[in-house]
Design a protein around this motif. Structure first.
Motif, short mmCIF file in Angstrom:
data_model
loop_
_atom_site.label_atom_id
_atom_site.label_comp_id
_atom_site.label_asym_id
_atom_site.label_seq_id
_atom_site.Cartn_x
_atom_site.Cartn_y
_atom_site.Cartn_z
N SER A 52 34.97 36.78 26.77
CA SER A 52 35.74 36.24 27.89
C SER A 52 36.62 35.08 27.44
N ALA A 53 36.12 34.27 26.50
CA ALA A 53 36.90 33.13 26.01
C ALA A 53 38.16 33.62 25.27
N ILE A 54 38.01 34.67 24.46
CA ILE A 54 39.17 35.22 23.76
C ILE A 54 40.21 35.72 24.75
N LYS A 55 39.74 36.44 25.77
CA LYS A 55 40.67 36.99 26.76
C LYS A 55 41.35 35.88 27.55
N LYS B 6 36.09 26.58 20.99
CA LYS B 6 34.73 26.35 20.48
C LYS B 6 33.83 27.54 20.78
N LEU B 7 33.98 28.11 21.96
CA LEU B 7 33.17 29.28 22.32
C LEU B 7 33.55 30.49 21.46
N ILE C 298 39.29 25.48 39.14
CA ILE C 298 39.48 25.61 37.69
C ILE C 298 38.98 24.38 36.91
N PRO C 299 39.28 23.15 37.33
CA PRO C 299 38.73 22.01 36.57
C PRO C 299 37.20 22.01 36.51
N ALA C 300 36.56 22.41 37.61
CA ALA C 300 35.09 22.45 37.62
C ALA C 300 34.58 23.52 36.67
N LEU C 301 35.26 24.66 36.60
CA LEU C 301 34.86 25.73 35.67
C LEU C 301 35.04 25.28 34.23
N VAL C 302 36.14 24.60 33.95
CA VAL C 302 36.38 24.11 32.59
C VAL C 302 35.29 23.15 32.16
N SER C 303 34.83 22.32 33.09
CA SER C 303 33.78 21.36 32.74
C SER C 303 32.47 22.04 32.35
N LEU C 304 32.27 23.28 32.85
CA LEU C 304 31.04 24.02 32.52
C LEU C 304 31.12 24.77 31.20
N LEU C 305 32.29 24.83 30.60
CA LEU C 305 32.42 25.55 29.33
C LEU C 305 31.58 24.89 28.23
N SER D 91 27.77 33.25 20.83
CA SER D 91 28.08 32.87 22.21
C SER D 91 28.21 34.10 23.10
N LYS D 92 27.54 34.06 24.25
CA LYS D 92 27.65 35.14 25.22
C LYS D 92 29.03 35.13 25.89
#
Length: 339
Positions: A288-291, A276-277, A230-237, A283-284
């Motif tokens: 997913s960000a809302i969900k 932000k997304l 999860i931390p790695a995924l958050v860094s890619l946001l 934003s594509k």
């Protein structure tokens, strides 16, 4: 940044212009016989001709009918590099057609091609992975890859293959793991995919995040995502590439389905980049960000933080996408819920 490319150049003594392709479909039965010739040059020229002919789907249909897949399989083990390379290329071109993919799957070519995963010739391996990537687009092809036990092998190849082959492997894994993810979870795929999230290639980062998304759609995968990435995924946001953002947000969304995923995402400070997304109309990753934020709002800490940002979701109610509208309404309802 420059990257090494796999060359498809053949040995200088092989002249493809001498291959007998003059009569189209009428040439196929003769070529089928020549594949079994004891003469190396005859086999090579037959494969050259076949590579040209199977670009036509009608020829592919006939080739499947007269048994080319079965006759090509032994050539994958040939001691001549050119024969192996061109055999794999013929199978790849056949796999670009629907009838070819079906024919290869039904004739057991997936298992036969596994023999080339360690081939010393780069183009043999590249063509092999092209075939896997194409057949995995069909549900029965994905099942064939799983049943052949290829997932652990494909995952291990992510450590050693050049970038262009890694991209093909990630595409194959994405489609195959959509059917079943347990083999990937059991073989440590998540740790390897986590490393790929920091790769210099945008395509590899994006595709690795997408494979993690597919793993996250399965119950056993969700728990591992929560524990490891999860931390790695958050860094890619906040990545500059929209495809990377979209795949990372999707993977995070699935991980946040589980309570431990929500707490991990909050601990990694996922709310600011997700907001932000949501605010970026183009934003594509918006849906997913809302969900994902909706699930974080089910945690008291997340709800308190998001109460001050309902205007961000209110603006989504004017979005032309009905899916975004629905998701925003749900998010507002969850954020404003009072016990």
């Amino acid at each position: 940044m420059a990257h090494a490319r796999i060359s498809a150049n053949l040995p200088p003594d092989i002249d493809p212009t001498k291959a007998p392709i003059a009569f189209g479909k009428r040439a196929l039965p003769k070529l089928n016989e020549e594949l079994g010739s004891p003469e190396l040059l005859t086999q090579q020229r037959a494969l050259m001709a076949l590579c040209d002919l199977v670009h036509d789907p009608e020829n592919v249909c006939q080739a499947v009918e007269i048994g080319f897949p079965d006759n090509l399989k032994p050539l994958l083990l040939h001691n001549d590099n050119t024969v192996r390379q061109k055999t794999a290329e013929v199978l790849y071109v056949m796999a670009t057609h629907s009838v070819g993919r079906q024919g290869l799957i039904q004739n057991g070519v997936i298992s036969a091609l596994a023999e080339l995963l360690d081939d010393p010739v780069d183009m043999c391996r590249k063509n092999t992975h092209h075939v896997f990537e194409m057949v995995a687009k069909l549900p029965e092809g994905a099942v064939g890859i799983l049943r052949a036990g290829l997932i652990p092998l494909l995952v291990s190849k992510l450590k050693t293959e050049p970038d262009e082959i890694q991209e093909l492997i990630l595409d194959t894994l994405s489609n195959s793991l959509r059917v079943e993810a347990s083999a990937a979870v059991a073989t440590g795929a998540i740790a390897i995919l986590k490393e790929k999230l920091t790769h210099t290639s945008v395509a590899i980062k994006s595709k690795a995040a997408w494979v993690l998304l597919e793993i996250g759609t399965h119950p056993e995968g969700k728990s591992r995502l929560c524990e490891e990435v999860i931390p790695a995924l958050v860094s890619l946001l906040g990545d500059t590439d929209p495809e990377v953002q979209a795949s990372a947000t999707g993977a995070l969304m699935f991980a946040a389905v589980k309570p431990q995923g929500r707490f991990a995402a909050l601990g990694a400070e996922a709310i600011p980049p997700l907001l932000k997304l949501v605010a970026e109309e183009t934003s594509k990753a918006r849906l997913s960000a809302i969900k994902a934020l909706t699930m974080l709002a089910e945690v008291p800490e997340g709800r308190r933080t998001l109460l001050g940002h309902t205007d961000t979701f209110q603006r989504c109610l004017d979005d032309p996408s009905e899916a975004v509208n629905r998701a925003a309404r749900t998010a507002i309802s969850v954020i404003q819920w009072k016990p």
